[in-house]
Design a protein around this motif. Structure first.
Motif, PDB file in Angstrom:
ATOM      1  N   THR A 194       0.840  -1.179   0.000  1.00 29.12           N
ATOM      2  CA  THR A 194       0.000   0.000   0.000  1.00 29.12           C
ATOM      3  C   THR A 194       0.885   1.242   0.000  1.00 29.12           C
ATOM      4  OG1 THR A 194      -1.591  -1.236   1.252  1.00 29.12           O
ATOM      5  CG2 THR A 194      -1.907   1.139   1.188  1.00 29.12           C
ATOM      6  N   SER A 227       5.019   1.702 -14.145  1.00 30.67           N
ATOM      7  CA  SER A 227       5.805   0.897 -15.078  1.00 30.67           C
ATOM      8  C   SER A 227       5.118   0.785 -16.429  1.00 30.67           C
ATOM      9  CB  SER A 227       6.070  -0.487 -14.506  1.00 30.67           C
ATOM     10  OG  SER A 227       4.864  -1.080 -14.108  1.00 30.67           O
ATOM     11  N   PHE A 275      -3.084   5.015 -12.694  1.00 33.99           N
ATOM     12  CA  PHE A 275      -3.826   6.022 -11.936  1.00 33.99           C
ATOM     13  C   PHE A 275      -4.044   5.576 -10.490  1.00 33.99           C
ATOM     14  CE2 PHE A 275      -7.661   3.489 -12.336  1.00 33.99           C
ATOM     15  CZ  PHE A 275      -7.510   2.866 -13.566  1.00 33.99           C
ATOM     16  N   PHE A 329      -6.231   7.045  -6.667  1.00 33.88           N
ATOM     17  CA  PHE A 329      -7.242   7.952  -6.114  1.00 33.88           C
ATOM     18  C   PHE A 329      -6.869   8.321  -4.685  1.00 33.88           C
ATOM     19  CE2 PHE A 329      -9.159   5.043  -9.123  1.00 33.88           C
ATOM     20  CZ  PHE A 329      -9.933   5.856  -9.931  1.00 33.88           C
ATOM     21  N   THR A 337      -5.066   6.503   0.120  1.00 29.85           N
ATOM     22  CA  THR A 337      -4.711   6.307  -1.288  1.00 29.85           C
ATOM     23  C   THR A 337      -5.237   4.964  -1.770  1.00 29.85           C
ATOM     24  OG1 THR A 337      -2.688   7.546  -0.896  1.00 29.85           O
ATOM     25  CG2 THR A 337      -2.796   6.290  -2.933  1.00 29.85           C
ATOM     26  N   TYR A 338      -5.916   4.973  -2.891  1.00 28.49           N
ATOM     27  CA  TYR A 338      -6.396   3.739  -3.501  1.00 28.49           C
ATOM     28  C   TYR A 338      -5.662   3.540  -4.828  1.00 28.49           C
ATOM     29  CZ  TYR A 338     -10.187   4.059  -0.128  1.00 28.49           C
ATOM     30  OH  TYR A 338     -10.919   4.143   1.026  1.00 28.49           O
ATOM     31  N   GLY A 339      -5.002   2.443  -4.971  1.00 26.31           N
ATOM     32  CA  GLY A 339      -4.247   2.176  -6.183  1.00 26.31           C
ATOM     33  C   GLY A 339      -2.767   2.092  -5.855  1.00 26.31           C
ATOM     34  N   PRO A 340      -1.904   2.089  -6.853  1.00 24.04           N
ATOM     35  CA  PRO A 340      -2.139   2.424  -8.257  1.00 24.04           C
ATOM     36  C   PRO A 340      -2.721   1.261  -9.058  1.00 24.04           C
ATOM     37  CG  PRO A 340       0.145   1.846  -7.933  1.00 24.04           C
ATOM     38  CD  PRO A 340      -0.494   1.790  -6.582  1.00 24.04           C
ATOM     39  N   MET A 341      -3.344   1.641 -10.156  1.00 21.52           N
ATOM     40  CA  MET A 341      -3.874   0.659 -11.097  1.00 21.52           C
ATOM     41  C   MET A 341      -3.460   1.067 -12.499  1.00 21.52           C
ATOM     42  SD  MET A 341      -7.680  -0.095  -9.827  1.00 21.52           S
ATOM     43  CE  MET A 341      -7.808  -1.218 -11.178  1.00 21.52           C
ATOM     44  N   SER A 342      -3.319   0.074 -13.347  1.00 22.41           N
ATOM     45  CA  SER A 342      -2.924   0.367 -14.729  1.00 22.41           C
ATOM     46  C   SER A 342      -3.966  -0.157 -15.703  1.00 22.41           C
ATOM     47  CB  SER A 342      -1.586  -0.299 -15.045  1.00 22.41           C
ATOM     48  OG  SER A 342      -0.601   0.181 -14.178  1.00 22.41           O
ATOM     49  N   GLY A 343      -4.003   0.467 -16.858  1.00 18.72           N
ATOM     50  CA  GLY A 343      -4.861  -0.019 -17.930  1.00 18.72           C
ATOM     51  C   GLY A 343      -6.115   0.809 -18.131  1.00 18.72           C
TER      52      GLY A 343
END
Lengths: 163, 248
Positions: free
Chosen positions: B37, B212, B217, B219, B225-231
């Motif tokens: 996290t 990477s 992104f 939030f 903090t939520y994420g990061p996420m890709s795509g």
């Protein structure tokens, strides 16, 4: 036995990672809902399912993984549970391969957010499939061994009665 | 008799193992949480001491931070499919503050140049318009590198004159890589392109996430903090997540 525990552990950890609060904080119904909606984004990023299907999968898969983990651990109908596990892990593996070949640079989401989908992830996933296959094979072999002496005993009794 | 004893033994062992796993998994996962996290970052902590490329109100409950490359096709898809409705709905209604971070990738020939144009446009208050124009026409300028044409079309001639003037001092960077005008010491060269410092700061921030792949992104909401996420994520699914976060 060890393989069974390992396999069950994989599903239990996977379910936990998807259900736990995705940001530091206590567990609550709201935190679980947030985690599931975040997992829905990860499922959606695979670009395999429609939004509604991705949402459905995201909201049911973690609970199914939890159930499957406990089922395998219990040893009840191990042949069936291990076959279900192999099919599920095989399906995941195929999906990951497809996504990787498509060149989509996304997070796997298998054990929570932040896991990149790459060769390492694929190698780990293939090991899980192998483990599941081994447990399945083991379950069938053990069941067969158990049934053979029982059959022999039945035949012996039948012979005695015939005499 | 022996079989019964063995069965009892297995049952007991099973119960002990289940209990052990139930205790161990949360502990293990807590460790994982601590490892994966990202540190808790409050919305206010989003750095903005350089050229801000953001849309919406800073006081919005949710901040969405997107690391992207203007030439990356997935970034274009995310913008067209998801960020456009997000801007029209949740940003316009003050629910989300959308922050763009430059993360031009070396494999994209015109990605860095496009980021410079957007930074220049942000200085004349035309960031949203130019960003939309570049994503809308990504397929065209990605081929010939004529970014200027779409920047000009997205603003008034007076504004474009100012932007073009600022861009005069920016030599074309080598394909996607940090230009020579930006020194490795973290400070721009004396006569370098004025926008490179901002782009490099965004990239440095991205490397701490770590980014990477683009788009990536995350939030921020109430210090979490939520994420990061890709795509690429579709708008209905992202909307559901935002509604859930805001309802907490």
């Amino acid at each position: 036995m060890i393989g069974r525990i390992g396999l069950a552990g994989i599903f239990l950890v996977a379910a936990y990672a998807k259900l736990k609060p995705q940001a530091p904080g206590p567990w609550s119904a709201g935190s679980v809902k947030t985690s599931l909606s975040m997992f829905a984004m990860q499922v959606d990023s695979f670009q395999l399912l429609s939004s509604s299907s991705a949402d459905l999968v995201a909201h049911t898969l973690p609970f199914f993984e939890l159930f499957l983990g406990l089922w395998i651990l219990s040893g009840i109908a191990l042949r069936l549970s291990s076959v279900v596990s192999t099919l599920l892990l095989g399906g995941f593996f195929a999906t990951l391969i497809r996504t990787y070949l498509m060149g989509l640079e996304i997070n796997c989401g298998c054990f929570g957010p932040g896991e990149r989908l790459g060769p390492k992830r694929l190698a780990l996933e293939s090991l899980m499939v192998v483990l599941s296959l081994a447990v399945t094979a083991g379950a069938f072999i053990v069941a067969r061994r158990k049934s053979v002496p029982a059959e022999s005993a039945t035949s012996a009794v039948g012979l005695e009665q015939a005499r | 008799m022996e079989l019964r004893r063995a069965a009892k033994g297995w049952r007991a062992a099973g119960i002990v193992i289940i209990a052990a796993i139930l205790v161990a998994i949360p502990a293990l996962a807590t460790k994982q949480t601590a490892k994966h996290t990202p540190p808790v970052t409050k919305t206010a902590a989003v750095p903005d001491e350089y050229i801000v490329k953001a849309i919406g109100s800073k006081s919005a409950p949710v901040t969405m931070e997107v690391f992207s490359d203007y030439q990356c096709p997935s970034c274009g898809s995310l913008y067209e499919q998801t960020l456009k409705p997000l801007i029209a709905d949740y940003v316009a209604s003050g629910k989300v503050y959308l922050v763009h971070r430059d993360f031009p990738l070396p494999l994209h020939k015109y990605g860095y140049e496009a980021a410079r144009w957007v930074n220049a446009a942000a200085l004349v208050g035309k960031y949203p318009e130019v960003e939309a124009a570049l994503y809308d026409n990504q397929a065209a300028w990605s081929v010939d590198g004529n970014i200027q044409k779409y920047v000009a079309a997205a603003m008034s001639p007076v504004d474009f004159k100012r932007v073009d003037k600022m861009m005069e001092v920016c030599p074309p960077p080598a394909a996607g890589v940090s230009p020579a005008s930006y020194s490795q010491t973290g400070k721009p060269a004396a006569h370098g392109c004025p926008f490179d410092a901002s782009i490099e700061k965004d990239k440095a921030l991205g490397n701490t996430v770590p980014v990477s792949a683009t788009p990536t992104f995350r939030f921020y909401y109430k210090g979490k903090t939520y994420g990061p996420m890709s795509g690429v994520v579709s708008w209905p699914i992202m909307k559901q997540f935002l509604d859930q976060v805001i309802s907490q």
